[in-house]
Design a protein around this motif. Structure first.
Motif, PDB file in Angstrom:
ATOM      1  N   ALA A 174       0.819  -1.209   0.000  1.00 52.69           N
ATOM      2  CA  ALA A 174       0.000   0.000   0.000  1.00 52.69           C
ATOM      3  C   ALA A 174       0.854   1.261   0.000  1.00 52.69           C
ATOM      4  O   ALA A 174       0.510   2.265  -0.639  1.00 52.69           O
ATOM      5  N   GLN A 175       1.989   1.209   0.684  1.00 49.31           N
ATOM      6  CA  GLN A 175       2.825   2.407   0.825  1.00 49.31           C
ATOM      7  C   GLN A 175       3.428   2.867  -0.501  1.00 49.31           C
ATOM      8  O   GLN A 175       3.915   3.986  -0.597  1.00 49.31           O
ATOM      9  N   SER A 176       3.394   2.016  -1.522  1.00 46.05           N
ATOM     10  CA  SER A 176       3.908   2.433  -2.829  1.00 46.05           C
ATOM     11  C   SER A 176       3.078   3.566  -3.423  1.00 46.05           C
ATOM     12  O   SER A 176       3.538   4.285  -4.311  1.00 46.05           O
ATOM     13  N   GLN A 177       1.852   3.742  -2.903  1.00 43.59           N
ATOM     14  CA  GLN A 177       0.975   4.795  -3.398  1.00 43.59           C
ATOM     15  C   GLN A 177       0.977   6.034  -2.503  1.00 43.59           C
ATOM     16  O   GLN A 177       0.277   6.998  -2.773  1.00 43.59           O
ATOM     17  N   TRP A 178       1.758   6.004  -1.452  1.00 47.65           N
ATOM     18  CA  TRP A 178       1.827   7.162  -0.558  1.00 47.65           C
ATOM     19  C   TRP A 178       2.654   8.272  -1.185  1.00 47.65           C
ATOM     20  O   TRP A 178       3.605   8.015  -1.918  1.00 47.65           O
ATOM     21  N   ARG A 179       2.292   9.485  -0.863  1.00 51.87           N
ATOM     22  CA  ARG A 179       3.045  10.654  -1.305  1.00 51.87           C
ATOM     23  C   ARG A 179       3.178  11.642  -0.140  1.00 51.87           C
ATOM     24  O   ARG A 179       2.298  11.728   0.717  1.00 51.87           O
ATOM     25  N   ARG A 182       1.692  11.755   3.740  1.00 54.37           N
ATOM     26  CA  ARG A 182       1.365  10.435   4.281  1.00 54.37           C
ATOM     27  C   ARG A 182       2.612   9.750   4.836  1.00 54.37           C
ATOM     28  O   ARG A 182       2.540   9.001   5.802  1.00 54.37           O
ATOM     29  N   TRP A 183       3.739  10.008   4.227  1.00 53.45           N
ATOM     30  CA  TRP A 183       4.988   9.457   4.740  1.00 53.45           C
ATOM     31  C   TRP A 183       5.412  10.183   6.019  1.00 53.45           C
ATOM     32  O   TRP A 183       5.801   9.560   7.003  1.00 53.45           O
ATOM     33  N   GLN A 184       5.317  11.500   5.990  1.00 53.61           N
ATOM     34  CA  GLN A 184       5.739  12.274   7.154  1.00 53.61           C
ATOM     35  C   GLN A 184       4.856  12.005   8.379  1.00 53.61           C
ATOM     36  O   GLN A 184       5.321  12.055   9.519  1.00 53.61           O
ATOM     37  N   ASN A 185       3.578  11.725   8.140  1.00 51.94           N
ATOM     38  CA  ASN A 185       2.634  11.514   9.232  1.00 51.94           C
ATOM     39  C   ASN A 185       2.458  10.045   9.615  1.00 51.94           C
ATOM     40  O   ASN A 185       1.636   9.722  10.475  1.00 51.94           O
ATOM     41  N   ARG A 187       2.760   6.508  11.291  1.00 49.00           N
ATOM     42  CA  ARG A 187       3.116   6.022  12.617  1.00 49.00           C
ATOM     43  C   ARG A 187       3.976   4.778  12.499  1.00 49.00           C
ATOM     44  O   ARG A 187       4.041   4.151  11.435  1.00 49.00           O
ATOM     45  N   ALA A 188       4.602   4.406  13.585  1.00 52.98           N
ATOM     46  CA  ALA A 188       5.459   3.212  13.577  1.00 52.98           C
ATOM     47  C   ALA A 188       4.671   1.967  13.184  1.00 52.98           C
ATOM     48  O   ALA A 188       5.171   1.116  12.441  1.00 52.98           O
ATOM     49  N   ASP A 189       3.422   1.873  13.655  1.00 48.15           N
ATOM     50  CA  ASP A 189       2.590   0.715  13.315  1.00 48.15           C
ATOM     51  C   ASP A 189       2.307   0.640  11.821  1.00 48.15           C
ATOM     52  O   ASP A 189       2.162  -0.449  11.261  1.00 48.15           O
ATOM     53  N   ASP A 190       2.210   1.807  11.165  1.00 44.64           N
ATOM     54  CA  ASP A 190       1.941   1.838   9.728  1.00 44.64           C
ATOM     55  C   ASP A 190       3.128   1.324   8.918  1.00 44.64           C
ATOM     56  O   ASP A 190       2.971   0.920   7.760  1.00 44.64           O
ATOM     57  N   LEU A 191       4.302   1.370   9.531  1.00 44.29           N
ATOM     58  CA  LEU A 191       5.532   1.053   8.798  1.00 44.29           C
ATOM     59  C   LEU A 191       6.189  -0.253   9.235  1.00 44.29           C
ATOM     60  O   LEU A 191       7.156  -0.685   8.606  1.00 44.29           O
ATOM     61  N   ARG A 192       5.638  -0.879  10.271  1.00 42.88           N
ATOM     62  CA  ARG A 192       6.306  -2.053  10.836  1.00 42.88           C
ATOM     63  C   ARG A 192       6.481  -3.171   9.812  1.00 42.88           C
ATOM     64  O   ARG A 192       7.566  -3.753   9.666  1.00 42.88           O
ATOM     65  N   GLU A 193       5.413  -3.497   9.100  1.00 38.90           N
ATOM     66  CA  GLU A 193       5.503  -4.566   8.099  1.00 38.90           C
ATOM     67  C   GLU A 193       6.430  -4.178   6.951  1.00 38.90           C
ATOM     68  O   GLU A 193       7.193  -4.998   6.444  1.00 38.90           O
ATOM     69  N   LEU A 194       6.372  -2.914   6.559  1.00 39.94           N
ATOM     70  CA  LEU A 194       7.230  -2.432   5.486  1.00 39.94           C
ATOM     71  C   LEU A 194       8.702  -2.590   5.883  1.00 39.94           C
ATOM     72  O   LEU A 194       9.527  -3.030   5.070  1.00 39.94           O
ATOM     73  N   VAL A 195       9.023  -2.236   7.112  1.00 42.75           N
ATOM     74  CA  VAL A 195      10.397  -2.378   7.605  1.00 42.75           C
ATOM     75  C   VAL A 195      10.816  -3.842   7.610  1.00 42.75           C
ATOM     76  O   VAL A 195      11.952  -4.180   7.248  1.00 42.75           O
ATOM     77  N   SER A 196       9.896  -4.740   7.987  1.00 38.57           N
ATOM     78  CA  SER A 196      10.229  -6.162   8.060  1.00 38.57           C
ATOM     79  C   SER A 196      10.553  -6.744   6.690  1.00 38.57           C
ATOM     80  O   SER A 196      11.287  -7.729   6.590  1.00 38.57           O
ATOM     81  N   VAL A 197      10.016  -6.135   5.631  1.00 41.76           N
ATOM     82  CA  VAL A 197      10.250  -6.645   4.277  1.00 41.76           C
ATOM     83  C   VAL A 197      11.397  -5.905   3.589  1.00 41.76           C
ATOM     84  O   VAL A 197      12.293  -6.526   3.010  1.00 41.76           O
ATOM     85  N   GLU A 204      13.325   4.596   5.989  1.00 37.73           N
ATOM     86  CA  GLU A 204      13.717   5.937   6.417  1.00 37.73           C
ATOM     87  C   GLU A 204      14.013   6.832   5.205  1.00 37.73           C
ATOM     88  O   GLU A 204      13.689   8.029   5.214  1.00 37.73           O
ATOM     89  N   ARG A 205      14.607   6.258   4.182  1.00 40.99           N
ATOM     90  CA  ARG A 205      14.885   7.032   2.970  1.00 40.99           C
ATOM     91  C   ARG A 205      13.589   7.475   2.293  1.00 40.99           C
ATOM     92  O   ARG A 205      13.466   8.614   1.849  1.00 40.99           O
ATOM     93  N   TRP A 206      12.607   6.591   2.259  1.00 40.55           N
ATOM     94  CA  TRP A 206      11.327   6.936   1.644  1.00 40.55           C
ATOM     95  C   TRP A 206      10.589   7.975   2.477  1.00 40.55           C
ATOM     96  O   TRP A 206       9.924   8.864   1.916  1.00 40.55           O
ATOM     97  N   GLN A 207      10.685   7.873   3.774  1.00 43.14           N
ATOM     98  CA  GLN A 207      10.051   8.874   4.632  1.00 43.14           C
ATOM     99  C   GLN A 207      10.653  10.258   4.384  1.00 43.14           C
ATOM    100  O   GLN A 207       9.940  11.261   4.312  1.00 43.14           O
ATOM    101  N   GLU A 208      11.959  10.295   4.270  1.00 45.14           N
ATOM    102  CA  GLU A 208      12.641  11.579   4.048  1.00 45.14           C
ATOM    103  C   GLU A 208      12.287  12.164   2.683  1.00 45.14           C
ATOM    104  O   GLU A 208      12.061  13.373   2.558  1.00 45.14           O
ATOM    105  N   ALA A 209      12.218  11.306   1.684  1.00 43.77           N
ATOM    106  CA  ALA A 209      11.917  11.773   0.323  1.00 43.77           C
ATOM    107  C   ALA A 209      10.423  11.967   0.102  1.00 43.77           C
ATOM    108  O   ALA A 209      10.013  12.680  -0.817  1.00 43.77           O
TER     109      ALA A 209
END
Length: 239
Positions: A174-179, A182-185, A187-197, A204-209
């Protein structure tokens, strides 16, 4: 007790009763035939999109558990242990069936079956002038032989949450469609699975960009699988 006839009323011939009963039986049979046929067609499209000798399906189509999967020693799918596919029953029927067929083929590392699921213009790498199942499978085999876990990544990504793109395509993750926001806001729970993969550094790079440039899977609403792509095969998520 038989009904009394009115004056001048003729008795109804028994043949007419028989004919009326026959018409009723035929009508009921037609209704049942089409009802059963409709149910069978739906089951075929969803429950058996790909012949599968290595999985055992439970009551629902999506809840499929792998057992004794025979895969090549050069296939990253061997990293997986028996598990259930993540159910996503809210997906449209054709998209759900395609996702299940891809997962089944990927768990077996069945390249021919994976090629059969691809659209003729399938894309496996951003900016590549070459498209299509034959080119993609050839590249995947070479990448796997060199230690790049393409099939592992495909399975992991397809079991993540999805989101619908502006053109209606169903895209994983799902995060591939974030812009931006949505990245800046997030939460850790929103990103936990993404980090695991994909790993902490990539997220962190995607959040910054404010933008995602990792691998993603796309299936159109009509069930056509037309990409599993990213910047380069070497950048697929690692195990």
């Amino acid at each position: 007790m038989p009904r009394k006839l009115r004056p001048g009323e003729e008795p109804t011939p028994w043949g007419l009763y028989v004919a009326m009963a026959a018409v009723a039986v035929v009508a009921i049979g037609v209704v049942l035939f089409f009802a059963l046929r409709s149910g069978d067609e739906e089951g075929v499209r969803i429950a058996a999109p790909v012949p599968d000798e290595t999985t055992t399906t439970t009551e629902t189509v999506e809840a499929t558990t792998t057992t004794a999967v025979a895969v090549s020693s050069e296939c990253s799918a061997r990293s997986f242990r028996p598990r259930e596919f993540e159910p996503q029953p809210e997906l449209p029927r054709r998209v759900r069936a395609k996702r299940l067929a891809i997962l089944r083929a990927a768990f077996r590392c069945d390249y021919d079956a994976l090629a059969d699921q691809m659209d003729k213009d399938f894309t496996f790498e951003f900016g590549s002038p070459e498209t299509g199942p034959e080119v993609a499978i050839s590249a995947w085999k070479q990448a796997e032989a060199e230690g790049t876990p393409v099939i592992y990544s495909l399975i992991r990504i397809l079991q993540m949450d999805y989101e619908t793109a502006t053109d209606g395509t169903f895209v994983w993750p799902a995060q591939s469609q974030w812009r931006g926001p949505r990245w800046q806001n997030a939460r850790a729970d929103d990103l936990r699975e993404l980090v695991s993969v994909y790993g902490q550094a990539a997220v962190e790079r995607w959040q910054e960009a404010g933008n995602f440039d990792g691998h993603r899977v796309g299936i159109r609403p009509d069930g056509k699988w037309f990409y599993f792509t990213g910047a380069a095969l070497a950048q697929v998520p690692q195990r």
